[in-house]
Write a protein that holds these residues in place. Structure first.
Motif, PDB file in Angstrom:
ATOM      1  N   CYS A   1     -19.076  12.529 -22.760  1.00 35.46           N
ATOM      2  CA  CYS A   1     -20.437  12.461 -22.432  1.00 35.46           C
ATOM      3  C   CYS A   1     -21.024  13.613 -22.405  1.00 35.46           C
ATOM      4  O   CYS A   1     -20.415  14.605 -22.722  1.00 35.46           O
ATOM      5  CB  CYS A   1     -20.626  11.768 -20.975  1.00 35.46           C
ATOM      6  SG  CYS A   1     -19.994  12.873 -19.749  1.00 35.46           S
ATOM      7  N   ALA A   2     -22.436  13.568 -22.342  1.00 33.20           N
ATOM      8  CA  ALA A   2     -23.191  14.998 -22.608  1.00 33.20           C
ATOM      9  C   ALA A   2     -22.960  15.958 -21.193  1.00 33.20           C
ATOM     10  O   ALA A   2     -23.003  16.849 -21.383  1.00 33.20           O
ATOM     11  CB  ALA A   2     -24.588  14.789 -22.718  1.00 33.20           C
ATOM     12  N   THR A   3     -22.778  15.135 -20.181  1.00 32.50           N
ATOM     13  CA  THR A   3     -22.200  16.128 -18.989  1.00 32.50           C
ATOM     14  C   THR A   3     -21.069  16.605 -19.338  1.00 32.50           C
ATOM     15  O   THR A   3     -20.964  17.960 -18.951  1.00 32.50           O
ATOM     16  CB  THR A   3     -22.014  15.102 -17.591  1.00 32.50           C
ATOM     17  OG1 THR A   3     -23.224  14.467 -17.755  1.00 32.50           O
ATOM     18  CG2 THR A   3     -21.668  15.998 -16.369  1.00 32.50           C
ATOM     19  N   GLU A   4     -20.183  15.961 -19.714  1.00 32.50           N
ATOM     20  CA  GLU A   4     -18.778  16.991 -20.044  1.00 32.50           C
ATOM     21  C   GLU A   4     -19.400  17.976 -21.025  1.00 32.50           C
ATOM     22  O   GLU A   4     -18.734  19.060 -20.897  1.00 32.50           O
ATOM     23  CB  GLU A   4     -17.592  15.805 -20.613  1.00 32.50           C
ATOM     24  CG  GLU A   4     -16.386  16.878 -20.780  1.00 32.50           C
ATOM     25  CD  GLU A   4     -15.198  15.994 -21.707  1.00 32.50           C
ATOM     26  OE1 GLU A   4     -15.118  14.780 -21.336  1.00 32.50           O
ATOM     27  OE2 GLU A   4     -14.620  16.508 -22.471  1.00 32.50           O
ATOM     28  N   SER A   5     -20.001  17.682 -22.078  1.00 28.01           N
ATOM     29  CA  SER A   5     -20.203  18.636 -23.087  1.00 28.01           C
ATOM     30  C   SER A   5     -21.021  19.940 -22.212  1.00 28.01           C
ATOM     31  O   SER A   5     -20.480  20.973 -22.975  1.00 28.01           O
ATOM     32  CB  SER A   5     -21.148  18.017 -24.082  1.00 28.01           C
ATOM     33  OG  SER A   5     -20.530  16.908 -24.853  1.00 28.01           O
ATOM     34  N   ASN A   6     -22.030  19.507 -21.618  1.00 32.74           N
ATOM     35  CA  ASN A   6     -22.668  20.735 -20.913  1.00 32.74           C
ATOM     36  C   ASN A   6     -21.637  21.506 -19.961  1.00 32.74           C
ATOM     37  O   ASN A   6     -21.664  22.810 -20.183  1.00 32.74           O
ATOM     38  CB  ASN A   6     -23.813  19.942 -20.153  1.00 32.74           C
ATOM     39  CG  ASN A   6     -24.915  19.636 -21.092  1.00 32.74           C
ATOM     40  OD1 ASN A   6     -25.109  20.128 -22.287  1.00 32.74           O
ATOM     41  ND2 ASN A   6     -25.835  18.788 -20.401  1.00 32.74           N
ATOM     42  N   ASN A   7     -20.874  20.778 -19.457  1.00 29.42           N
ATOM     43  CA  ASN A   7     -19.949  21.581 -18.410  1.00 29.42           C
ATOM     44  C   ASN A   7     -19.067  22.519 -19.155  1.00 29.42           C
ATOM     45  O   ASN A   7     -18.706  23.546 -18.888  1.00 29.42           O
ATOM     46  CB  ASN A   7     -19.205  20.571 -17.912  1.00 29.42           C
ATOM     47  CG  ASN A   7     -19.673  20.204 -16.276  1.00 29.42           C
ATOM     48  OD1 ASN A   7     -19.474  20.924 -15.317  1.00 29.42           O
ATOM     49  ND2 ASN A   7     -20.742  19.425 -16.232  1.00 29.42           N
ATOM     50  N   THR A   8     -18.516  21.937 -20.539  1.00 33.82           N
ATOM     51  CA  THR A   8     -17.631  22.834 -21.327  1.00 33.82           C
ATOM     52  C   THR A   8     -18.127  24.121 -21.628  1.00 33.82           C
ATOM     53  O   THR A   8     -17.912  24.888 -21.742  1.00 33.82           O
ATOM     54  CB  THR A   8     -17.090  21.811 -22.542  1.00 33.82           C
ATOM     55  OG1 THR A   8     -16.386  20.647 -21.897  1.00 33.82           O
ATOM     56  CG2 THR A   8     -16.151  22.452 -23.380  1.00 33.82           C
ATOM     57  N   ALA A   9     -19.536  23.736 -22.273  1.00 39.76           N
ATOM     58  CA  ALA A   9     -20.382  24.981 -22.997  1.00 39.76           C
ATOM     59  C   ALA A   9     -20.491  26.118 -21.872  1.00 39.76           C
ATOM     60  O   ALA A   9     -20.229  27.077 -22.079  1.00 39.76           O
ATOM     61  CB  ALA A   9     -21.739  24.428 -23.377  1.00 39.76           C
ATOM     62  N   LEU A  10     -20.812  25.777 -20.583  1.00 40.67           N
ATOM     63  CA  LEU A  10     -21.104  26.526 -19.666  1.00 40.67           C
ATOM     64  C   LEU A  10     -20.229  27.176 -19.027  1.00 40.67           C
ATOM     65  O   LEU A  10     -19.866  28.441 -19.126  1.00 40.67           O
ATOM     66  CB  LEU A  10     -22.378  25.947 -18.597  1.00 40.67           C
ATOM     67  CG  LEU A  10     -23.508  26.176 -18.974  1.00 40.67           C
ATOM     68  CD1 LEU A  10     -24.146  25.137 -20.096  1.00 40.67           C
ATOM     69  CD2 LEU A  10     -24.447  25.871 -17.753  1.00 40.67           C
TER      70      LEU A  10
END
Ligand code: PMP
Length: 410
Positions: free
Chosen positions: A71-80
């Motif tokens: 999900c986008a939540t995971e993508s954002n967490n991975t990015a940061l």
């Protein structure tokens, strides 16, 4: 009663084409794509093809730069978290006060880990101040994370300009954007306008794919450590057996959205604009949040002074209309949303915000129906309000004194 779903920034109906594309991978082609036998080749190829499709749609060039997530939540967490892990020498992050919690909460976690975070403010239209952004860049800035379009108001940030300024200031600063709400709605070209963006997140369920799949673009050479360990899937960057069916769904949905983007854009904007002008004409003391900024074509966020968004939503629900509040009331808090607060929406209106977010499956009749019922709902709720001057159909002159608040501030 026909259901009128106008909460497409929350989630969308999977497209029929997406459903058809997914089916084989939930029936005959269920094999683990990492298995060695012949039948497993088909799901493995499906992932490869999907990655290439996504890469093409976002102008990524080399498809290996596309990482599938849940999900986008995971993508954002991975990015940061991934960039913070990979760059211990830099301790400063820049973001905005209106990001989605999947960025803001990670920023708070980074602060707990000792990093410093600058939260850029927005003006009352929802726009960022570029001068404030430039001033915020520091020699120890690790990462800039600024969303492309806001989920509550649809306000679009100038990611192209911000990422260019970032790289001109210091090419080592990593630029991330959360494009969850803009993907498929606005043009995104990671070799063109977005060439200075290093990391870009999005999600399937906002663009007519199922819930439970997302993606993160990671530009080659961007230092970003994985934080889920296990198997060697996704080039060793994200362990876990791939969700083949939904990855296929994400690629199919994105391809469809990109191929009809201009047509959908015009259609959605015409529906939204008609809804917006009809409501503005019929409802006194209503403000349109984000109206003074560039906005997504499908989003309308209105705030009706002196009534609560939550009460409006209940009444809309009785008419089969599914919309949502710009406030966090629905999640159990009585405070207005952080986005409304950041935009300094007057106290008397911040509680009355309602978001309509349209999709290609909405019809002009849906908009007609909302125009038919919404003004009546607002009027009947105002009848119950002690702050409303019923005779003149406007707020009582002493309303703000009665409230003990200046309606222009918080
Ligand atoms: N970012 C934005 C801007 C969003 O609107 C959302 C979903 N509301 C997310 C991130 C999180 O997406 P997901 O539900 O796929 O985790």
């Amino acid at each position: 009663m026909e259901l009128i779903y106008v909460d497409n920034n929350a989630t969308t109906r999977p497209a029929p084409q997406v459903f058809e594309a997914i089916k084989p991978y939930l029936t005959d082609l269920y094999f683990n794509p990492s298995s060695m036998y012949e039948p497993a080749r088909s799901p493995a190829h499906a992932i490869t093809r999907s990655r290439e499709t996504v890469a093409k749609c976002i102008g990524a060039g080399d498809a290996r730069q596309v990482l599938f997530t849940s999900c986008a939540t995971e993508s954002n967490n991975t990015a940061l978290l991934g960039t913070a892990q990979a760059n211990p020498g830099r301790r400063h992050v820049i973001t905005t006060v209106v990001e989605h919690p999947s960025v803001l909460e990670v920023c708070k976690e980074l602060e707990r880990r000792g990093l410093q975070v600058t939260y850029l403010s927005v003006d009352r239209h929802g726009n960022l101040d570029i001068t404030e952004f430039v001033k915020a860049l520091r020699p120890d800035t690790l990462l800039v994370s600024i969303m492309h379009a806001n989920n509550e108001t649809g306000v679009i940030f100038p990611v192209e300009q911000l990422s260019r300024i970032t790289k001109e200031t210091d090419p080592a600063i990593i630029f991330h954007t959360d494009a969850t709400q803009s993907m498929g709605k606005l043009p995104i070209d990671l070799q063109g306008d977005f060439q200075h963006v290093d990391l870009l997140s999005f999600s399937g369920h906002k663009l007519h794919a199922p819930k439970g799949v997302g993606a993160l673009f990671i530009r080659k050479g961007t230092p970003c450590r994985p934080w889920m360990f296990g198997g060697h899937q996704e080039g060793g960057r994200r362990a876990g057996t791939e969700n083949v069916a939904f990855i296929v769904g994400l690629a199919t949905a994105l391809d469809l959205a990109v191929s009809r983007r201009e047509e959908d854009h015009l259609y959605l904007r015409s529906l939204r604009d008609r809804l917006e002008s009809a409501l503005a004409e019929q409802i006194p003391a209503m403000q349109i949040n984000g109206q003074g900024a560039p906005r997504l074509p499908n989003t309308l966020n209105v705030a009706c002074h002196y009534i609560e968004g939550e009460s409006i939503l209940y009444r809309l629900d009785e008419h089969g209309i599914c919309a949502s509040s710009g406030s966090a009331c629905t999640s159990g808090s009585l405070d207005p949303s952080h986005v409304m607060l950041a935009m300094k929406v007057p106290f008397t209106a911040a509680h009355g915000s309602v978001r309509f977010s349209l999709s290609r499956y909405n019809t002009p009749q849906h908009v007609d129906r909302i125009i038919q019922v919404f003004p009546g709902i607002v009027a009947s709720l105002r009848k119950l309000s002690p702050y409303w001057d019923h005779e003149n159909d406007r707020p009582r002159k002493d309303a703000s004194t009665l409230l003990g608040q200046n309606p222009g501030t918080h």
